[in-house]
Every structure is written in structure tokens, then in C-alpha cells.
Design an enzyme around this catalytic site. Structure first.
Site, PDB file in Angstrom:
ATOM      1  N   GLY A 250     -20.660  10.639 150.087  1.00 34.58           N
ATOM      2  CA  GLY A 250     -19.759   9.602 150.360  1.00 34.58           C
ATOM      3  C   GLY A 250     -18.040  10.028 149.997  1.00 34.58           C
ATOM      4  O   GLY A 250     -17.227   9.346 150.134  1.00 34.58           O
ATOM      5  N   GLU A 292     -25.097  14.316 147.369  1.00 37.11           N
ATOM      6  CA  GLU A 292     -25.476  14.553 148.851  1.00 37.11           C
ATOM      7  C   GLU A 292     -24.201  14.668 149.856  1.00 37.11           C
ATOM      8  O   GLU A 292     -24.185  13.779 150.724  1.00 37.11           O
ATOM      9  CB  GLU A 292     -26.294  13.335 149.303  1.00 37.11           C
ATOM     10  CG  GLU A 292     -27.564  13.276 148.508  1.00 37.11           C
ATOM     11  CD  GLU A 292     -28.309  11.891 148.789  1.00 37.11           C
ATOM     12  OE1 GLU A 292     -27.860  11.192 149.221  1.00 37.11           O
ATOM     13  OE2 GLU A 292     -29.560  12.334 148.693  1.00 37.11           O
ATOM     14  N   ARG A 295     -19.836  14.856 154.827  1.00 38.72           N
ATOM     15  CA  ARG A 295     -18.760  14.988 155.616  1.00 38.72           C
ATOM     16  C   ARG A 295     -17.781  16.038 154.996  1.00 38.72           C
ATOM     17  O   ARG A 295     -17.057  16.952 155.427  1.00 38.72           O
ATOM     18  CB  ARG A 295     -17.934  13.560 155.451  1.00 38.72           C
ATOM     19  CG  ARG A 295     -16.680  13.285 156.298  1.00 38.72           C
ATOM     20  CD  ARG A 295     -16.025  12.232 155.898  1.00 38.72           C
ATOM     21  NE  ARG A 295     -16.858  10.900 155.968  1.00 38.72           N
ATOM     22  CZ  ARG A 295     -16.931  10.059 156.966  1.00 38.72           C
ATOM     23  NH1 ARG A 295     -16.323  10.307 158.164  1.00 38.72           N
ATOM     24  NH2 ARG A 295     -17.843   9.030 156.890  1.00 38.72           N
ATOM     25  N   ARG A 332     -16.249   8.479 167.282  1.00 38.60           N
ATOM     26  CA  ARG A 332     -15.618   7.688 166.120  1.00 38.60           C
ATOM     27  C   ARG A 332     -14.413   6.830 166.352  1.00 38.60           C
ATOM     28  O   ARG A 332     -14.507   5.947 165.484  1.00 38.60           O
ATOM     29  CB  ARG A 332     -15.562   8.956 165.177  1.00 38.60           C
ATOM     30  CG  ARG A 332     -16.730   9.557 164.517  1.00 38.60           C
ATOM     31  CD  ARG A 332     -16.245  10.588 163.542  1.00 38.60           C
ATOM     32  NE  ARG A 332     -16.386   9.738 162.308  1.00 38.60           N
ATOM     33  CZ  ARG A 332     -15.039   9.420 161.419  1.00 38.60           C
ATOM     34  NH1 ARG A 332     -13.943   9.792 162.079  1.00 38.60           N
ATOM     35  NH2 ARG A 332     -15.380   8.544 160.377  1.00 38.60           N
ATOM     36  N   CYS A 363     -15.982   6.869 181.832  1.00 37.09           N
ATOM     37  CA  CYS A 363     -15.606   5.711 182.798  1.00 37.09           C
ATOM     38  C   CYS A 363     -15.731   4.450 181.700  1.00 37.09           C
ATOM     39  O   CYS A 363     -16.648   3.660 181.862  1.00 37.09           O
ATOM     40  CB  CYS A 363     -16.663   5.522 183.760  1.00 37.09           C
ATOM     41  SG  CYS A 363     -16.194   6.734 185.192  1.00 37.09           S
ATOM     42  N   TYR A 392     -19.675  14.669 161.900  1.00 35.99           N
ATOM     43  CA  TYR A 392     -20.003  13.212 162.513  1.00 35.99           C
ATOM     44  C   TYR A 392     -19.399  13.481 163.836  1.00 35.99           C
ATOM     45  O   TYR A 392     -18.992  12.393 164.550  1.00 35.99           O
ATOM     46  CB  TYR A 392     -19.678  12.053 161.755  1.00 35.99           C
ATOM     47  CG  TYR A 392     -20.279  11.922 160.516  1.00 35.99           C
ATOM     48  CD1 TYR A 392     -21.719  11.830 160.721  1.00 35.99           C
ATOM     49  CD2 TYR A 392     -19.719  11.932 159.370  1.00 35.99           C
ATOM     50  CE1 TYR A 392     -22.400  11.660 159.302  1.00 35.99           C
ATOM     51  CE2 TYR A 392     -20.392  11.929 158.056  1.00 35.99           C
ATOM     52  CZ  TYR A 392     -21.704  11.770 157.965  1.00 35.99           C
ATOM     53  OH  TYR A 392     -22.387  11.610 156.746  1.00 35.99           O
TER      54      TYR A 392
HETATM   55  N1  LLP Z   1     -26.636  10.278 151.574  1.00 38.38           N
HETATM   56  C1  LLP Z   1     -27.050   9.267 152.146  1.00 38.38           C
HETATM   57  C2  LLP Z   1     -28.112   8.472 151.961  1.00 38.38           C
HETATM   58  C3  LLP Z   1     -26.416   8.796 153.322  1.00 38.38           C
HETATM   59  O1  LLP Z   1     -26.460   7.671 153.925  1.00 38.38           O
HETATM   60  C4  LLP Z   1     -24.858   9.556 153.643  1.00 38.38           C
HETATM   61  C5  LLP Z   1     -24.378   9.162 154.724  1.00 38.38           C
HETATM   62  C6  LLP Z   1     -24.652  10.748 153.075  1.00 38.38           C
HETATM   63  C7  LLP Z   1     -25.642  11.140 151.739  1.00 38.38           C
HETATM   64  C8  LLP Z   1     -23.462  11.482 153.367  1.00 38.38           C
HETATM   65  O2  LLP Z   1     -22.307  10.942 153.287  1.00 38.38           O
HETATM   66  P1  LLP Z   1     -20.831  11.650 153.384  1.00 38.38           P
HETATM   67  O3  LLP Z   1     -20.637  12.424 152.172  1.00 38.38           O
HETATM   68  O4  LLP Z   1     -21.009  12.401 154.929  1.00 38.38           O
HETATM   69  O5  LLP Z   1     -19.950  10.540 153.344  1.00 38.38           O
HETATM   70  N2  LLP Z   1     -21.174   8.251 161.114  1.00 38.38           N
HETATM   71  C9  LLP Z   1     -20.617   7.757 160.030  1.00 38.38           C
HETATM   72  C10 LLP Z   1     -20.654   8.242 158.829  1.00 38.38           C
HETATM   73  C11 LLP Z   1     -22.160   7.720 158.267  1.00 38.38           C
HETATM   74  C12 LLP Z   1     -22.725   8.167 156.870  1.00 38.38           C
HETATM   75  C13 LLP Z   1     -24.000   7.746 156.940  1.00 38.38           C
HETATM   76  N3  LLP Z   1     -24.585   8.234 155.798  1.00 38.38           N
HETATM   77  C14 LLP Z   1     -18.972   8.388 160.325  1.00 38.38           C
HETATM   78  O6  LLP Z   1     -18.742   9.107 161.326  1.00 38.38           O
HETATM   79  O7  LLP Z   1     -17.812   8.115 159.535  1.00 38.38           O
END
Ligand code: LLP
Length: 433
Positions: A250, A292, A295, A332, A363, A392
């Protein structure tokens, strides 16, 4: 000139350059649209997480890449080389990782509704941890493990009630989530009781994930505190020693100048203080920590190259600049109204005095990359780069309007390599009968 992506610079020809490669030449060679990612930035980001665990938590943990951010064989190979694990969320991601030779025992299988086939596939292939989301899933895992004559290593997903996107971290805010067992209403306790009663399951740890694109430390510290206290509570109640704590991902990144990400080292330092303090207070052993990031590993390493086509200026209303991609390669904006920065590849230093709506070619009126974007004056035929699209974008791309997906190109030390080739029209009809 400082761009929102640190790894970008301008070369002697005055063109935008990434990984030592002139992006105008990349566009000429590979065509547009195209995703281009700087491999050394991805590796540097991986090391920041790996090192932060060494520096602040005696190396007693693992950074796993949330591969939903960008999933392809090349990425799994790179991640394995960097000594990281990977978070996978479907049979397809597991398959891609295994095909790339990724060590199965370093895969963590997430998801709120894994199918029986996916669970069986994961267990047969020796996936390291299944992150069980709910009671139905636990019983299914137990049954499949029993049939296979193995024990399943499980981490239980808890919803700790931390809403990372409010300053109050309202604890009730997150009760409304499709993920995990809720802590506040006793579900987390009940799922633990079930898990310890099941014969073919080893409860290795707990997991939580409080959101994405987060810029503050406090919600992470807050979640770590809640989870550690929960480990203490479960030890007192069921006499179980939980060895692993997965704190999710996150961590925010920079899409525009107004985004202010936190330093990853700072995150681990702050969280390890909390974990150590609560462990001592509650008399539980220090857990092996899992983080984890998704992004923040790839987003700022990548951009998308497009060619400008139609320009429609509606006086007093807005100026549409249309590119040869759009919601198919970057959904996005249509999904989250996310903001991006766009710059000219040939005139990256030109004054950004035009205000435009960057539109896609689908379209669909909502097919935009951004509204009211401040850019230099884009002309038809010009190559533009939309920055920080490494996460993403490719992974969320579709074939809407039967538009082939762009290639993923890795650049490093002045050399470019295809990680994923451009789709062809034949690819589009491959599954049609
Ligand atoms: N761990 C779990 C259980 C998750 O659900 C996620 C992201 C992550 C780790 C990684 O989070 P990050 O470090 O990438 O923020 N499609 C959306 C983002 C969805 C994230 C879903 N889960 C976007 O384009 O902003």
C-alpha cells in the site's frame, strides 16, 4: 529539470531518456502505444525493501512483490533474482510465476474467493503460503490438503479496522470489506478457532492489508499494533504461537508533483518499533515480518509512450488531444479518476502552458487519461509519455474495442529488451471458435 519519475532525464538531442535509451528511438523501433520500464529502478526499489528489513528488523522477514501490479514472466524472474517472494492472486498469476521458474515456496496466494481448482493447483505445486480469507476457504484448503496427503501452510487474513484514508483511522470504517475476517465483531477469533481445529492446516501467521497509495506512516503503525495485540490475544486464548505477521502493501508513489510518498526505510523502522514494543508487552515472540509492496516497486519505473492524433479544441469548453491508446492500456482514469503527468518526448523541457484533456481512442466518452492536464503544446504526430504507469496499467489492460495490448519494454544501460511483445490481430481471435 526534475520529473515526477526520478529516473528520467533529457539526452544531448534534447529527447526524453529512460534507462539510457532515447524514448523517441524506442517509439520508432517498437511503435506506440508502448509501456517502457527502467529495470535498474525496479531493482533499486526491490533492494530498498529487502534492505529495510535487514536494517531495521535484523533480516527477520521477507519482502514479497504484489505481482498484480505488473505480472509477466520477466518480472517474476527479476523479483526472484532480487531475493524477494511474490504475492499472487489467481491461478493465472501462479502459473505465470511457475513458468518463469519462480520458487513455489516463495509464493503467497491471496484472494477472497479462490476456486477449488486454484487451491488444488496451488497446493499441488507447493505454493509456500495460502492466505486464507474466510471459513469456507479454510475448510476447502483442509479438505484438499487431506486428499493430497499434505499439510497446508496458512496465513489468516484479518480485517483490522484501520481506514488508511481518513485521518481518524476510524476503526469501524473497514467492517464493510469483502476481504478477510473482521476483528471487531469476533469473526477473526472464530476463524482462528476453526483453523486450529482443522487436521491438515498449520496456522503460520496473520495477514492484513489496509489500502493502497498511502502516504502516511501512522495507519501502518496503527495496523501493526492491532495485529500484534491480536496475536497476543490468540496466544492467551488458544495457546498458539503465531510466527509470521504479514502487514500487506500500500505504499504510495508519485503520479504528479502533489504526491508525497514516504521513504520505505522509514516505514520499516517505524513499524518494527511498534512490533517490538507490543511483542515485549504481550510476551509473544517477535514474528517473521512479511511486507507486500506492489505499486511502489514498478509504478515510478515505467511510462507509456503514445502518438498524438486528433486535436479538437472547443473554444471556451476544452481542448481534447487524442492519443493512440487509452482506457484499454490504462483504465485508471475511468475507474478512479487518477491523475497523471504527460510530457512531450521531443520537447520535454518546453513550458507547460497548455491545459488539455488527454483522450483515448475507444468509443466511449469517459475514455480519458486525464482532464485539465498542464502540458506543453502537443501536436499531431508528436510522441508523448504518460509517467508513472509501471503499476496497474499493463496488468489491468483489456482488449476493449478489440485493440491489441501494447508491448512491455525493459530498458537498462542503453539497451532495450521486450518483456512482453505487442499483441497481434491473430492474438485477438485466438480463443474465438
Ligand atoms: N497486498 C494485498 C493483499 C493487496 O490487496 C494489494 C493491493 C497489495 C498487497 C499491493 O498494494 P500496493 O503496494 O500495490 O498498493 N488497481 C488499483 C490498486 C489495487 C490494489 C489492490 N491490492 C490501482 O490501480 O490503483
Amino acid at each position: 529539470m526534475q520529473f515526477v519519475m526520478d529516473c528520467l532525464n533529457v539526452n544531448e538531442q534534447g529527447n526524453l531518456q529512460l534507462g539510457g535509451c532515447d524514448l523517441k528511438k524506442i517509439a520508432e523501433e517498437y511503435g506506440t502505444p508502448a509501456y517502457v520500464l527502467d529495470e535498474s529502478t525496479i531493482r533499486k526499489n526491490c533492494r530498498a525493501y529487502v534492505d529495510s528489513i535487514k536494517n531495521y528488523y535484523d533480516g527477520n522477514g521477507i519482502a514479497i512483490y504484489a505481482s498484480k501490479a505488473l505480472s509477466c514472466k520477466y518480472m517474476y524472474k527479476l523479483i526472484a533474482e532480487e531475493g524477494m517472494g511474490a504475492d499472487v492472486v489467481s491461478g493465472g498469476e501462479i502459473y505465470t510465476a511457475l513458468t518463469a521458474g519462480f520458487p513455489a515456496d516463495k509464493l503467497y496466494f491471496h484472494g477472497n474467493n479462490k476456486s477449488i481448482e486454484e487451491l488444488e493447483f496451488a497446493l499441488r505445486n507447493g505454493v509456500g503460503r495460502i492466505v486464507a480469507d474466510n471459513e469456507l476457504e479454510l475448510t476447502r484448503i483442509d479438505k484438499i490438503a487431506g486428499e493430497l496427503g499434505i499439510r497446508a501452510n496458512v496465513i489468516i487474513r484479518i480485517t483490522p479496522g484501520v481506514d488508511a484514508h481518513t485521518h481518524e483511522f476510524i476503526r469501524t470504517g473497514q467492517i464493510d470489506s469483502k476481504f478477510g475476517a473482521t476483528l471487531e465483531n469476533g469473526e477473526a477469533d472464530e476463524i482462528t478457532a476453526l483453523a486450529v481445529s482443522l487436521k491438515n492446516i498449520d496456522v503460520k501467521g496473520y495477514h492484513c492489508h489496509i489500502g493502497s497509495q498511502i502516504f502516511e506512516l501512522a495507519p501502518f503503525e496503527h495496523a501493526a499494533e492491532i495485529m500484534m495485540n491480536f496475536i497476543g490475544d490468540m496466544k492467551d486464548k488458544y495457546n498458539i504461537e503465531i510466527g509470521e505477521l504479514d502487514l500487506g502493501g500500500g505504499f504510495g508513489i508519485k503520479y504528479t508533483e502533489s504526491d508525497t510518498p514516504i521513504d520505505y526505510g522509514e516505514y520499516m523502522r517505524a513499524v518494527s518499533v511498534v512490533v517490538k514494543r507490543v511483542a515485549e508487552k504481550r510476551g509473544v515472540k517477535l514474528p517473521f515480518i512479511i511486507v507486500e509492496p506492489g505499486r511502489s516497486i514498478v509504478a515510478e519505473a515505467g511510462l507509456t509512450l503514445y502518438t498524438v492524433g486528433t486535436i479538437k479544441d472547443i473554444p471556451g469548453i476544452r481542448k481534447y488531444v487524442s492519443i493512440d491508446g487509452g482506457m484499454g492500456d490504462n483504465p485508471r482514469y475511468i475507474l478512479y479518476q487518477s491523475e497523471y503527468t504527460a510530457i512531450s518526448v521531443e520537447n520535454p523541457l518546453a513550458a507547460q502552458e497548455d491545459v488539455i484533456t488527454l483522450a483515448g481512442k475507444c468509443c466511449e466518452s469517459g475514455d480519458l487519461i486525464g482532464e485539465n492536464m498542464k502540458v506543453s503544446e502537443f501536436k499531431t504526430g508528436e510522441i508523448v509519455a504518460v509517467l508513472s504507469t509501471g503499476a496497474y496499467n499493463y496488468s489491468m489492460a483489456s482488449n476493449y474495442n478489440r485493440i491489441p495490448r501494447p508491448p512491455v519494454i525493459m530498458v537498462n544501460d542503453g539497451k532495450a529488451k521486450l518483456a512482453v511483445r505487442r499483441e497481434t490481430y491473430e492474438d485477438l481471435v485466438r480463443c474465438d471458435l
